[in-house]
Enzyme design. Structure first.
Site, PDB file in Angstrom:
ATOM      1  N   HIS A 296       0.817  -1.225   0.000  1.00  0.00           N
ATOM      2  CA  HIS A 296       0.000   0.000   0.000  1.00  0.00           C
ATOM      3  C   HIS A 296       0.852   1.278   0.000  1.00  0.00           C
ATOM      4  O   HIS A 296       0.312   2.371  -0.162  1.00  0.00           O
ATOM      5  CB  HIS A 296      -0.925   0.038   1.225  1.00  0.00           C
ATOM      6  CG  HIS A 296      -1.971  -1.038   1.232  1.00  0.00           C
ATOM      7  ND1 HIS A 296      -2.787  -1.289   0.150  1.00  0.00           N
ATOM      8  CD2 HIS A 296      -2.331  -1.938   2.193  1.00  0.00           C
ATOM      9  CE1 HIS A 296      -3.603  -2.288   0.446  1.00  0.00           C
ATOM     10  NE2 HIS A 296      -3.338  -2.709   1.666  1.00  0.00           N
TER      11      HIS A 296
ATOM     12  N   HIS B 114      -6.285  -7.268  -0.310  1.00  0.00           N
ATOM     13  CA  HIS B 114      -6.416  -5.840  -0.589  1.00  0.00           C
ATOM     14  C   HIS B 114      -5.651  -5.491  -1.860  1.00  0.00           C
ATOM     15  O   HIS B 114      -4.604  -6.073  -2.142  1.00  0.00           O
ATOM     16  CB  HIS B 114      -5.859  -5.015   0.580  1.00  0.00           C
ATOM     17  CG  HIS B 114      -6.498  -5.325   1.896  1.00  0.00           C
ATOM     18  ND1 HIS B 114      -5.936  -6.193   2.814  1.00  0.00           N
ATOM     19  CD2 HIS B 114      -7.669  -4.907   2.435  1.00  0.00           C
ATOM     20  CE1 HIS B 114      -6.733  -6.278   3.876  1.00  0.00           C
ATOM     21  NE2 HIS B 114      -7.795  -5.516   3.667  1.00  0.00           N
TER      22      HIS B 114
ATOM     23  N   ASP C  69      -4.441 -12.806   3.609  1.00  0.00           N
ATOM     24  CA  ASP C  69      -5.667 -12.323   4.254  1.00  0.00           C
ATOM     25  C   ASP C  69      -6.927 -12.606   3.440  1.00  0.00           C
ATOM     26  O   ASP C  69      -8.016 -12.203   3.852  1.00  0.00           O
ATOM     27  CB  ASP C  69      -5.552 -10.833   4.611  1.00  0.00           C
ATOM     28  CG  ASP C  69      -4.884  -9.997   3.546  1.00  0.00           C
ATOM     29  OD1 ASP C  69      -4.635 -10.522   2.440  1.00  0.00           O
ATOM     30  OD2 ASP C  69      -4.617  -8.811   3.802  1.00  0.00           O
TER      31      ASP C  69
ATOM     32  N   ASP D 256      -2.661 -10.666  -2.205  1.00  0.00           N
ATOM     33  CA  ASP D 256      -3.213 -10.141  -0.959  1.00  0.00           C
ATOM     34  C   ASP D 256      -4.670  -9.744  -1.218  1.00  0.00           C
ATOM     35  O   ASP D 256      -5.016  -9.323  -2.315  1.00  0.00           O
ATOM     36  CB  ASP D 256      -2.401  -8.920  -0.522  1.00  0.00           C
ATOM     37  CG  ASP D 256      -2.770  -8.411   0.863  1.00  0.00           C
ATOM     38  OD1 ASP D 256      -2.032  -8.722   1.813  1.00  0.00           O
ATOM     39  OD2 ASP D 256      -3.791  -7.698   0.981  1.00  0.00           O
TER      40      ASP D 256
HETATM   41 ZN   LIG Z   1      -4.090  -7.170   2.813  1.00  0.00          ZN
END
Ligand SMILES: [Zn+2]
Length: 309
Positions: free
Chosen positions: A122, A161, A246, A159
């Site tokens: 991120h 996200h 995740d 991931d």
């Molecule tokens: Zn994540």
């Protein structure tokens, strides 16, 4: 020649308290690996990233902002607490990813895993966010270009996200094919299928959004039908997995339904692709917040990368 597991005690010193992205993630994973003789992998100390490596992706202002925030224990955003030791942890996390690249491209290991924290995907060129300080995989991909003359790197980010930081670093470049599977819409908001790259990077970003509650069927189909054909067409010289765990069904944040075996199945596909293209494959840890799910999924990934399954 054994696969390499890059680690560093600094990962434990990045004390985020009761935050989901916490030191116990590494401690729990490593105690499970130690009980299993590290799966036969060789452990290596991750070096610090150099300033030059960081500046391959990040602005000087970003590097100074992170340094100052850590020194003052000043959170970089609401999700991203830091303590003075976080600076050293962040340098080793980015440096471990670069050392993984050196090992893979130098022929020192058939595969490897840089299992450090804080995670990276991120963090943008000029922004820390979402538990991430430096964009570890992006820094490593740039390092592969700068130090090894690699022209095309595939980054596969699974991931849950979207890896907005990695995407931003190479959005206008054809030096990286960024392929991301992620829950969408979801944090951080980016990652729509319509985001496909710009300028020289047009077509070099492939977002494969997945719905909440999606599981192995959907994710493996996206790998088989979309990611692998795009990767073959791109003909990468190096493959890096942004390995967050995740999307596991037990994860408290992710809301998807993968099992540890799904991560193994995805890793097997990537390892097979690497073998087919005769290019090395390495993984870099991102998220994963249920300790047992993270550990089982990371072990499944490592076994698959080593060709055990
Ligand atoms: Zn994540």
């Amino acid at each position: 020649m054994a696969p390499l597991y890059f680690r560093h005690p600094a990962s434990i010193e990045h004390d985020t308290g009761a935050h989901p992205e916490r030191a116990e993630r590494i401690a729990f994973l490593e105690s499970a690996l130690a009980e299993r003789d590290w799966l036969g992998w060789e452990t290596r100390a991750a070096p610090q990233a150099s300033e030059q490596q960081l500046l391959g992706i990040h602005t000087p202002e970003h590097v100074e902002r992170v340094r100052a925030a850590c020194a003052q224990s000043q959170p970089l955003d609401l999700d991203t607490p830091v303590v003075p030791a976080s600076w050293d942890a962040a340098l080793h996390a980015a440096g471990g990813a670069c050392a993984l690249v050196d090992a893979l491209l130098g022929g020192a290991a058939p595969t490897g895993f840089a299992a450090l924290r804080p995670p990276g995907h991120h963090a943008g060129p000029n922004r820390a966010m979402g538990f991430c300080l430096f964009s570890n995989v992006a820094v490593a991909a740039r390092h592969a270009q700068a130090a090894h003359g690699v022209e095309r790197v595939l980054v596969l980010d699974w991931d849950v996200h979207h890896g907005n930081g990695t995407q931003a670093a190479f959005y206008d470049s054809d030096a990286v094919l960024f392929v991301s599977l992620h829950r969408w819409p979801f944090y951080p908001g980016t990652g729509a299928a319509a985001e496909t790259g710009g300028g020289a990077g047009a077509g070099c970003t492939l977002n494969l959004p997945q719905h909440a509650g999606s599981g192995a069927t959907e994710w493996l189909a996206a790998i088989d039908r979309r990611a692998l054909p795009a990767a073959r067409a791109y003909a990468p010289q190096l493959i890096l997995i942004s390995a967050g765990f995740d999307a596991h069904r037990d994860d408290p944040l992710g809301g998807c339904l993968l099992d540890s075996s799904t991560f193994g199945a995805m890793a097997t596909r990537v390892a097979d692709l690497g073998a087919e293209l005769d290019v090395p494959v390495g993984a870099v840890l991102e998220g994963g917040y249920d300790l047992a799910a993270l550990t089982a999924s990371a072990i499944a990934t490592m076994r698959a990368l080593a060709g055990e399954v």
